[in-house]
Enzyme design. Structure first.
Site, PDB file in Angstrom:
ATOM      1  N   LYS A  99       0.836  -1.208   0.000  1.00  0.00           N
ATOM      2  CA  LYS A  99       0.000   0.000   0.000  1.00  0.00           C
ATOM      3  C   LYS A  99       0.868   1.254   0.000  1.00  0.00           C
ATOM      4  O   LYS A  99       0.606   2.200  -0.737  1.00  0.00           O
ATOM      5  CB  LYS A  99      -0.937  -0.016   1.220  1.00  0.00           C
ATOM      6  CG  LYS A  99      -2.038  -1.064   1.101  1.00  0.00           C
ATOM      7  CD  LYS A  99      -2.761  -1.335   2.418  1.00  0.00           C
ATOM      8  CE  LYS A  99      -3.720  -2.517   2.229  1.00  0.00           C
ATOM      9  NZ  LYS A  99      -4.384  -2.953   3.468  1.00  0.00           N
TER      10      LYS A  99
ATOM     11  N   GLN B 134      -4.367  -1.109   9.661  1.00  0.00           N
ATOM     12  CA  GLN B 134      -4.264  -2.452   9.094  1.00  0.00           C
ATOM     13  C   GLN B 134      -4.867  -3.475  10.067  1.00  0.00           C
ATOM     14  O   GLN B 134      -4.505  -3.514  11.238  1.00  0.00           O
ATOM     15  CB  GLN B 134      -2.785  -2.791   8.814  1.00  0.00           C
ATOM     16  CG  GLN B 134      -2.578  -4.136   8.163  1.00  0.00           C
ATOM     17  CD  GLN B 134      -3.176  -4.229   6.752  1.00  0.00           C
ATOM     18  OE1 GLN B 134      -3.119  -3.277   5.975  1.00  0.00           O
ATOM     19  NE2 GLN B 134      -3.773  -5.371   6.426  1.00  0.00           N
TER      20      GLN B 134
ATOM     21  N   ASP C 299     -10.632   3.177   4.282  1.00  0.00           N
ATOM     22  CA  ASP C 299     -10.953   1.748   4.230  1.00  0.00           C
ATOM     23  C   ASP C 299     -12.471   1.546   4.301  1.00  0.00           C
ATOM     24  O   ASP C 299     -12.959   0.428   4.103  1.00  0.00           O
ATOM     25  CB  ASP C 299     -10.277   1.031   5.411  1.00  0.00           C
ATOM     26  CG  ASP C 299      -9.473  -0.182   4.977  1.00  0.00           C
ATOM     27  OD1 ASP C 299      -9.420  -0.441   3.759  1.00  0.00           O
ATOM     28  OD2 ASP C 299      -8.925  -0.871   5.858  1.00  0.00           O
TER      29      ASP C 299
END
Ligand code: NAP
Length: 272
Positions: free
Chosen positions: A61, A105, A128
């Site tokens: 990422k 994450q 996200d």
């Protein structure tokens, strides 16, 4: 990307090529954004602990974020970081004007309250799309940041001009991360949606009636040829390591959509 057996008349939706095209588009838009505003969008990744798979995902990422011309704001915390410490980092990033989007994450170590952590991410920076606020906006079909994996599936279907309106879409899986938002995005595109899960009776019959079948159950080879109507479009969201190697996976699309979300968040912040 088809879970069915390959044959001469099986067309494959190319997730890697589509993701590369999305990343190129984002990079071009980031250039225009930076020229207009004098700063580039920034993505903050927060990694707690030493999970090797998570470390690899975060590294990808960050690399692709920089390749797209965005600034990289990484925070690494030890596996024994306390709830307050992680919340403080997320709030700092939330208040930092150079940070357009924040990605925590997952999974985080078990001693942490993940919902409380996600709640520290402002809705406008939730790239996200996993906070309660973002899930609510999606449920009400209002503008907001969408979870990356299911929006990547929609992008892939759109790229290949797969019609959704009025078609029967079947989603196998109902998680907050993939299955549930997937079904809502398909519904927003006017598909008729069936959601299957571990208690569904006669999974095969449901799947076989699908025009578009999205497998997100986390069980390798759950969907076989007998589950697929001839001519149906099948997307396998799972990432599984089997004796034959890796199978399934829309991983590159997920990261491409994360970059697009970060640009979208920055644009909203810049336009006030
Ligand atoms: P999850 O939280 O484990 O959810 C799995 C879902 O599948 C649950 O809703 C479960 O039903 C259902 N299910 C399990 N076994 C089933 C069965 N035998 N028949 C029908 N439904 C069944 O997993 P997830 O986070 O949604 O992830 C799903 C898959 O996507 C995984 O393979 C994961 O690796 C992959 N993934 C890929 C990406 C990417 O970037 N490509 C990103 C995220 C996830 P219940 O609700 O009844 O338990």
């Amino acid at each position: 990307m088809s879970a069915g057996p390959r044959s001469l008349n099986t067309a494959i939706l190319d997730g890697a090529a589509t993701a590369a095209r999305v990343r190129e588009d984002v990079a071009a838009d980031v250039k225009r954004f930076a020229a207009r505003h004098g700063w580039a969008p920034g993505l903050a990744t927060v990694l707690v602990g030493e999970d090797p798979a998570s470390a690899i995902y975060v590294a990808s990422k960050r690399r692709l974020c920089v390749e797209a011309g965005m600034s990289d704001h990484h925070r690494k915390l030890p596996a024994d970081a306390g709830q307050e410490e992680v919340e403080r980092v997320l709030r700092e990033l939330g208040a930092d004007p150079a940070v357009s989007g924040i990605l925590l994450q997952l999974p985080v170590p078990e001693h942490l309250d993940v919902q409380a952590l996600l709640a520290c991410i402002p809705e406008g920076k939730d790239v996200d799309g996993l906070t309660t606020a973002s899930a609510g906006l999606l449920a009400q079909n209002r503008q907001g940041l969408r979870p990356c994996t299911p929006s990547g599936v929609i992008e892939l279907l759109d790229t290949y001009r797969v019609p959704l309106e009025g078609r029967h879409a079947v989603v196998v899986g109902r998680s907050e991360l993939v299955g549930k938002p997937m079904s809502q995005l398909l519904l927003a595109r006017h598909a008729t949606v069936t959601v299957c899960h571990s208690r569904t009776a006669d999974l095969q019959t449901h799947c076989r009636s699908a025009d578009v079948l999205v497998a997100a159950a986390g069980v390798p080879r759950l969907i076989g040829a007998a589950h697929v109507k001839p001519g149906a479009v099948v997307i396998d969201v799972g990432i599984h390591r089997t004796d034959d190697g890796l199978c399934g996976g829309v991983g590159p699309m997920t990261i491409a959509m994360l970059l697009r979300n970060t640009l979208q968040a920055a644009t909203r912040q810049a336009d006030g």
